[in-house]
Design a protein around this motif. Structure first.
Motif, short mmCIF file in Angstrom:
data_model
loop_
_atom_site.label_atom_id
_atom_site.label_comp_id
_atom_site.label_asym_id
_atom_site.label_seq_id
_atom_site.Cartn_x
_atom_site.Cartn_y
_atom_site.Cartn_z
N PHE A 103 -11.28 61.85 -28.72
CA PHE A 103 -11.03 60.49 -29.20
C PHE A 103 -11.39 59.53 -28.08
N SER A 104 -11.56 58.26 -28.39
CA SER A 104 -11.92 57.27 -27.37
C SER A 104 -10.75 56.34 -27.10
N VAL A 105 -10.70 55.89 -25.86
CA VAL A 105 -9.65 54.97 -25.39
C VAL A 105 -10.32 53.97 -24.45
N THR A 106 -9.78 52.77 -24.39
CA THR A 106 -10.33 51.71 -23.55
C THR A 106 -10.08 51.96 -22.07
N GLU A 107 -11.15 51.88 -21.29
CA GLU A 107 -11.06 51.87 -19.83
C GLU A 107 -11.19 50.42 -19.39
N THR A 129 -12.79 51.52 -6.40
CA THR A 129 -14.17 51.91 -6.13
C THR A 129 -14.74 50.92 -5.13
N LEU A 130 -15.26 51.48 -4.03
CA LEU A 130 -15.85 50.68 -2.96
C LEU A 130 -17.08 51.41 -2.45
N GLU A 131 -18.23 50.76 -2.51
CA GLU A 131 -19.49 51.34 -2.04
C GLU A 131 -19.74 52.72 -2.63
N GLY A 132 -19.49 52.85 -3.92
CA GLY A 132 -19.75 54.11 -4.62
C GLY A 132 -18.69 55.18 -4.44
N GLN A 133 -17.72 54.95 -3.58
CA GLN A 133 -16.64 55.92 -3.36
C GLN A 133 -15.41 55.50 -4.16
N GLN A 134 -14.83 56.47 -4.85
CA GLN A 134 -13.66 56.19 -5.67
C GLN A 134 -12.44 56.89 -5.09
N SER A 135 -11.32 56.14 -5.00
CA SER A 135 -10.08 56.68 -4.46
C SER A 135 -8.95 56.45 -5.47
N ALA A 136 -8.29 57.53 -5.86
CA ALA A 136 -7.16 57.41 -6.79
C ALA A 136 -5.97 56.79 -6.05
N LEU A 137 -5.35 55.80 -6.67
CA LEU A 137 -4.23 55.10 -6.05
C LEU A 137 -2.91 55.33 -6.79
N VAL A 187 4.85 63.68 -19.83
CA VAL A 187 4.39 62.31 -20.01
C VAL A 187 3.44 62.24 -21.19
N THR A 188 3.31 61.04 -21.73
CA THR A 188 2.35 60.78 -22.80
C THR A 188 1.48 59.62 -22.36
N GLY A 189 0.18 59.78 -22.49
CA GLY A 189 -0.74 58.69 -22.18
C GLY A 189 -0.85 58.40 -20.70
N CYS A 190 -1.62 59.20 -19.97
CA CYS A 190 -1.78 59.01 -18.53
C CYS A 190 -3.08 58.27 -18.24
N THR A 191 -2.98 57.26 -17.39
CA THR A 191 -4.12 56.46 -16.96
C THR A 191 -4.14 56.42 -15.44
N GLU A 192 -5.29 56.70 -14.85
CA GLU A 192 -5.41 56.66 -13.39
C GLU A 192 -5.91 55.29 -12.96
N LEU A 234 -14.07 42.49 -8.05
CA LEU A 234 -14.13 41.42 -7.05
C LEU A 234 -15.25 41.77 -6.09
N ASP A 235 -16.33 41.00 -6.12
CA ASP A 235 -17.50 41.25 -5.29
C ASP A 235 -18.00 42.67 -5.51
N ASN A 236 -18.01 43.51 -4.47
CA ASN A 236 -18.53 44.87 -4.60
C ASN A 236 -17.41 45.91 -4.73
N ARG A 237 -16.21 45.45 -5.05
CA ARG A 237 -15.06 46.36 -5.18
C ARG A 237 -14.54 46.28 -6.61
N SER A 238 -13.99 47.40 -7.09
CA SER A 238 -13.40 47.37 -8.43
C SER A 238 -12.14 48.21 -8.47
N LEU A 239 -11.22 47.78 -9.30
CA LEU A 239 -9.99 48.52 -9.60
C LEU A 239 -10.14 49.00 -11.03
N ASN A 240 -10.09 50.31 -11.22
CA ASN A 240 -10.38 50.92 -12.52
C ASN A 240 -9.11 51.52 -13.12
N PHE A 241 -8.88 51.25 -14.38
CA PHE A 241 -7.77 51.82 -15.14
C PHE A 241 -8.40 52.78 -16.15
N THR A 242 -8.44 54.06 -15.79
CA THR A 242 -9.17 55.06 -16.55
C THR A 242 -8.22 56.03 -17.25
N PRO A 243 -8.20 56.02 -18.58
CA PRO A 243 -7.37 57.00 -19.30
C PRO A 243 -7.81 58.41 -18.96
#
Length: 156
Positions: free
Chosen positions: A71-75, A106-114, A97-102, A80-89
């Motif tokens: 199924f599909s869910v909204t990401e 993302t900075l310069e192509g590198q992604q870090s889970a927060l 738990v039900t419904g986990c979103t990470e 901000l400039d070359n940085r992004s904060l991603n909310f990824t189901p």
């Protein structure tokens, strides 16, 4: 019956709520989709008047506990400039738990889970979150205040 009355009667018929889900899995999928859409709307409101960009797109999720159904869910992505904060189901069901979103940076192509957000966790009502990779992984309520705390990662 007048044309106006017929029009509004037809319009009302099209706005009837969708039929109830056939099972708990379908109901949880519908709830996850709806809650991610509401989160997107809230983030849009919270960022109104700022120069940050916000994007959304549907991404596929395969749920193993529902017979590998997809199924599909909204990401959601806040940029901000070359940085992004991603909310990824990530998944619908897992470890109490039900419904986990990470939430990741993302900075310069590198992604870090927060953080991990949970639509439903234990007895909590509404979204909760826990910080990743810390000894203090206590869940807290996700709201506008915590969102802006997470957003601080966008500022160098």
């Amino acid at each position: 019956m007048s044309a106006k009355s017929q029009f509004f009667q037809k319009l009302e018929a099209t706005r009837q709520p969708p039929p109830p889900a056939k099972n708990k899995g379908q109901a949880d999928i519908a709830a996850f989709r709806l809650q991610m859409e509401k989160m997107y709307e809230n983030i849009q409101q919270w960022l109104e008047g700022s120069d940050l960009s916000i994007k959304s797109r549907d991404i596929p999720i395969v749920e193993l506990l529902l017979g590998n159904s997809s199924f599909s869910v909204t990401e959601i992505t806040v940029i901000l400039d070359n940085r992004s904060l991603n909310f990824t189901p990530l998944y619908l069901y897992g470890q109490g738990v039900t419904g986990c979103t990470e939430v990741s940076l993302t900075l310069e192509g590198q992604q870090s889970a927060l953080y991990r957000l949970f639509m439903g966790s234990g007895n909590a009502v509404g979204w909760t979150y826990a910080q990743m990779n810390t000894l203090d992984s206590k869940e807290r309520a996700f709201d506008e205040e915590s969102f802006f705390g997470m957003l601080n990662h966008l500022i160098p």
